[in-house]
Enzyme design. Structure first.
Site, PDB file in Angstrom:
ATOM      1  N   CYS A 121       0.815  -1.228   0.000  1.00 16.51           N
ATOM      2  CA  CYS A 121       0.000   0.000   0.000  1.00 16.51           C
ATOM      3  C   CYS A 121       0.844   1.272   0.000  1.00 16.51           C
ATOM      4  O   CYS A 121       0.316   2.371  -0.155  1.00 16.51           O
ATOM      5  CB  CYS A 121      -0.956  -0.003   1.182  1.00 16.51           C
ATOM      6  SG  CYS A 121      -2.112  -1.380   1.107  1.00 16.51           S
ATOM      7  N   HIS A 263      -2.844   7.174   3.156  1.00 11.12           N
ATOM      8  CA  HIS A 263      -3.318   5.918   2.564  1.00 11.12           C
ATOM      9  C   HIS A 263      -4.669   5.601   3.192  1.00 11.12           C
ATOM     10  O   HIS A 263      -4.819   5.623   4.419  1.00 11.12           O
ATOM     11  CB  HIS A 263      -2.309   4.807   2.837  1.00 11.12           C
ATOM     12  CG  HIS A 263      -2.861   3.437   2.595  1.00 11.12           C
ATOM     13  ND1 HIS A 263      -3.506   3.102   1.436  1.00 11.12           N
ATOM     14  CD2 HIS A 263      -2.890   2.322   3.393  1.00 11.12           C
ATOM     15  CE1 HIS A 263      -3.904   1.839   1.513  1.00 11.12           C
ATOM     16  NE2 HIS A 263      -3.544   1.349   2.692  1.00 11.12           N
ATOM     17  N   ASN A 293     -10.295   0.168   1.017  1.00 14.45           N
ATOM     18  CA  ASN A 293      -8.835   0.252   0.914  1.00 14.45           C
ATOM     19  C   ASN A 293      -8.438  -0.285  -0.462  1.00 14.45           C
ATOM     20  O   ASN A 293      -8.598  -1.480  -0.725  1.00 14.45           O
ATOM     21  CB  ASN A 293      -8.229  -0.584   2.055  1.00 14.45           C
ATOM     22  CG  ASN A 293      -6.714  -0.597   2.046  1.00 14.45           C
ATOM     23  OD1 ASN A 293      -6.086  -0.287   1.029  1.00 14.45           O
ATOM     24  ND2 ASN A 293      -6.120  -0.972   3.167  1.00 14.45           N
TER      25      ASN A 293
HETATM   26  O1  UT7 Z   1      -3.520  -1.298   3.764  1.00 17.41           O
HETATM   27  C1  UT7 Z   1      -2.500  -1.833   4.551  1.00 17.41           C
HETATM   28  C2  UT7 Z   1      -2.716  -1.474   5.952  1.00 17.41           C
HETATM   29  N1  UT7 Z   1      -3.919  -2.075   6.445  1.00 17.41           N
HETATM   30  C3  UT7 Z   1      -4.479  -1.590   7.495  1.00 17.41           C
HETATM   31  O2  UT7 Z   1      -4.003  -0.620   8.017  1.00 17.41           O
HETATM   32  C4  UT7 Z   1      -5.665  -2.320   8.097  1.00 17.41           C
HETATM   33  C5  UT7 Z   1      -5.500  -2.362   9.570  1.00 17.41           C
HETATM   34  N2  UT7 Z   1      -6.507  -3.083  10.319  1.00 17.41           N
HETATM   35  C6  UT7 Z   1      -7.836  -2.789  10.310  1.00 17.41           C
HETATM   36  O3  UT7 Z   1      -8.299  -1.944   9.602  1.00 17.41           O
HETATM   37  C7  UT7 Z   1      -8.672  -3.510  11.311  1.00 17.41           C
HETATM   38  O4  UT7 Z   1      -7.852  -4.311  12.127  1.00 17.41           O
HETATM   39  C8  UT7 Z   1      -9.789  -4.408  10.688  1.00 17.41           C
HETATM   40  C9  UT7 Z   1     -10.862  -3.532  10.081  1.00 17.41           C
HETATM   41  C10 UT7 Z   1      -9.205  -5.330   9.634  1.00 17.41           C
HETATM   42  C11 UT7 Z   1     -10.435  -5.239  11.807  1.00 17.41           C
HETATM   43  O5  UT7 Z   1     -10.951  -4.372  12.821  1.00 17.41           O
HETATM   44  P1  UT7 Z   1     -10.577  -4.599  14.358  1.00 17.41           P
HETATM   45  O6  UT7 Z   1     -11.293  -3.580  15.108  1.00 17.41           O
HETATM   46  O7  UT7 Z   1      -9.075  -4.606  14.459  1.00 17.41           O
HETATM   47  O8  UT7 Z   1     -11.191  -6.021  14.657  1.00 17.41           O
HETATM   48  P2  UT7 Z   1     -10.447  -7.363  15.115  1.00 17.41           P
HETATM   49  O9  UT7 Z   1      -9.755  -8.011  13.981  1.00 17.41           O
HETATM   50  O10 UT7 Z   1      -9.634  -7.075  16.349  1.00 17.41           O
HETATM   51  O11 UT7 Z   1     -11.678  -8.258  15.558  1.00 17.41           O
HETATM   52  C12 UT7 Z   1     -12.540  -7.885  16.645  1.00 17.41           C
HETATM   53  C13 UT7 Z   1     -13.721  -8.832  16.665  1.00 17.41           C
HETATM   54  C14 UT7 Z   1     -13.318 -10.306  16.572  1.00 17.41           C
HETATM   55  O12 UT7 Z   1     -14.233 -11.040  17.351  1.00 17.41           O
HETATM   56  P3  UT7 Z   1     -13.839 -11.515  18.834  1.00 17.41           P
HETATM   57  O13 UT7 Z   1     -12.607 -12.369  18.665  1.00 17.41           O
HETATM   58  O14 UT7 Z   1     -13.574 -10.259  19.606  1.00 17.41           O
HETATM   59  O15 UT7 Z   1     -15.051 -12.269  19.278  1.00 17.41           O
HETATM   60  C15 UT7 Z   1     -13.517 -10.647  15.117  1.00 17.41           C
HETATM   61  O16 UT7 Z   1     -13.785 -12.018  14.903  1.00 17.41           O
HETATM   62  O17 UT7 Z   1     -14.541  -8.589  15.503  1.00 17.41           O
HETATM   63  C16 UT7 Z   1     -14.719  -9.818  14.780  1.00 17.41           C
HETATM   64  N3  UT7 Z   1     -14.792  -9.484  13.359  1.00 17.41           N
HETATM   65  C17 UT7 Z   1     -15.950  -9.159  12.759  1.00 17.41           C
HETATM   66  N4  UT7 Z   1     -17.210  -9.052  13.233  1.00 17.41           N
HETATM   67  C18 UT7 Z   1     -18.171  -8.680  12.353  1.00 17.41           C
HETATM   68  C19 UT7 Z   1     -13.797  -9.433  12.448  1.00 17.41           C
HETATM   69  N5  UT7 Z   1     -14.276  -9.073  11.256  1.00 17.41           N
HETATM   70  C20 UT7 Z   1     -15.613  -8.903  11.422  1.00 17.41           C
HETATM   71  C21 UT7 Z   1     -16.654  -8.534  10.556  1.00 17.41           C
HETATM   72  N6  UT7 Z   1     -17.908  -8.417  11.054  1.00 17.41           N
HETATM   73  N7  UT7 Z   1     -16.440  -8.246   9.260  1.00 17.41           N
END
Ligand code: UT7
Length: 382
Positions: A121, A263, A293
């Protein structure tokens, strides 16, 4: 190279003289995703700010988007000749050869130097630095730089954490040789990497590491994988540090920045970086709501989007900052030149409530936003 210190013998700078973006017409809204994944619109909007993303049709590839964006950028620059075509992408048409020569040929630019940049990215910012080097070294008078990605081709459609984040698109700029002091001159870079964290963002299969091993790769290894939470933390820290380093090199203060163009990873990340820098959120250019993204395309698409809305005025000072797999990061500065406003990035008009951050006060969007034709416009299920 310091623009203010540029003397008569300073090497030529890369000056922005054409800008365009293009996204494919098929739209996947949060509601579409919620029909096939265990997710919902509220979760996606709250965690990422994203409402929809555009994705390629079956058979379309990164070069198709790159050619369209490149064609528009050349038209905007009123030129049909460049000396180099650079494509920043994580989703090349093939592992071999690079995508740029085919893009150049399809744009009628056979004979120009053509190569890809692989910096995930951060690719577009690395591309700006490479184009600056080509021009400063006298290798090229004009460079077409395209950031293009089709993440929908590498993200597992069943992976809810990543399928909600990524979209496809392409953004392109034409850079010409000019004076470091003139508006549009790209200058003061900060680029960096930390390969100790290469495992945070990967497609494990398809390269020599996997191919030299016996056996077929797993479904998981063939798809894009990201340790989202850790990437998030690195993204905020690295982007803020890179932005600060670049400003300090140029002698700019935070208040000198009229537009911060990060980005477009996730709206929360963009705002966290702005907060960390002490930069008012209203100065963030955001486009992630409408396209997700888009990898290497995200910064030029955001620029094209803001320019099409005439939000960037000649003389405005811009700070561009990116972060991606590798890990890689980079920033650069730019004073906005007089440019023709790019045509719409969309074949149809964008959502009336899509806009720059200054039009809203955080992640919330008006609940009474009128339905957009795209909401019924998914051409095929993805
Ligand atoms: O472009 C290169 C750089 N990329 C980035 O900078 C992306 C960076 N990361 C992010 O944008 C975020 O980490 C995400 C959007 C990918 C994920 O958001 P998050 O707030 O970090 O969520 P998480 O992965 O920590 O997951 C939290 C909870 C989990 O459930 P438990 O384990 O707490 O029960 C996931 O299973 O949310 C759950 N989860 C979802 N729930 C509903 C993960 N994806 C989803 C979803 N819908 N789509």
């Amino acid at each position: 190279m310091s623009p203010s210190a540029a003397g008569p013998c300073a090497p030529p700078a890369a000056v922005l003289c054409g800008l365009a973006g293009w996204v494919p017409s098929r739209v996947v809204t949060n509601e579409h995703l919620a029909r096939r994944l265990d997710t919902d619109d509220a979760w996606i909007r709250t965690r990422t700010g994203i409402r929809r993303r555009h994705v390629v049709d079956p058979g379309q590839s990164t070069s198709d988007l790159a050619v369209e964006a490149g064609r528009r950028a050349l038209a905007a620059a009123a030129t049909d000749r460049v000396d180099a075509v650079v494509v920043a992408t994580t989703t090349p048409d093939h592992s071999c050869p690079a995508t740029a020569p085919a893009v150049a040929a399809r744009l009628g630019l056979t004979g120009a130097a053509a190569f890809d940049i692989s910096a995930v990215c951060t690719g577009f910012v690395y591309g700006l630095a490479s184009a600056t080097g080509l021009i400063a070294a006298g290798v090229a008078e004009r460079v077409l730089l395209i950031g293009a990605d089709t993440y929908s081709t590498i993200v597992d459609p069943l992976d809810r954490a990543n399928a909600i984040v990524f979209g496809d698109g392409a953004g392109a700029v034409v850079l010409r040789a000019g004076h470091p002091d003139e508006p549009g001159a790209v200058g003061h870079f900060d680029l960096g990497s930390d390969g100790a964290h290469e495992d945070l963002i990967t497609v494990a299969a398809g390269g020599s590491r996997q191919r030299s091993r016996p056996g077929e790769p797993s479904r998981q290894d063939r798809h894009f994988a990201m340790r989202g939470r850790e990437v998030y933390r690195h993204a905020v820290t690295r982007m803020a540090a890179s932005a600060r380093a670049t400003l300090s090199r140029a002698g700019w203060k935070i208040d000198d920045v009229d537009h911060f163009v990060p980005h477009q990873a996730n709206l929360r990340i963009l705002y966290s970086v702005a907060d960390e820098l002490g930069l008012p959120r209203e100065r963030c250019v955001t486009h992630v709501e409408s396209v997700g993204n888009t990898g290497a395309a995200s910064i030029p698409l955001a620029l094209a989007y803001a320019a099409a809305r005439q939000a960037l005025r000649p003389g405005d000072r811009l700070l561009l900052t990116a972060f991606g797999g590798g890990l890689t990061w980079g920033s650069c500065l730019l004073t906005w030149p007089t440019l023709p406003a790019p045509a719409h990035l969309y074949d149809q008009p964008p959502h009336p409530h899509d806009g720059l951050a200054r039009h809203h006060d955080g992640l919330a969007r008006p609940h009474d936003a009128p339905a957009h034709p795209y909401d019924q416009g998914e051409r095929t299920t993805s």
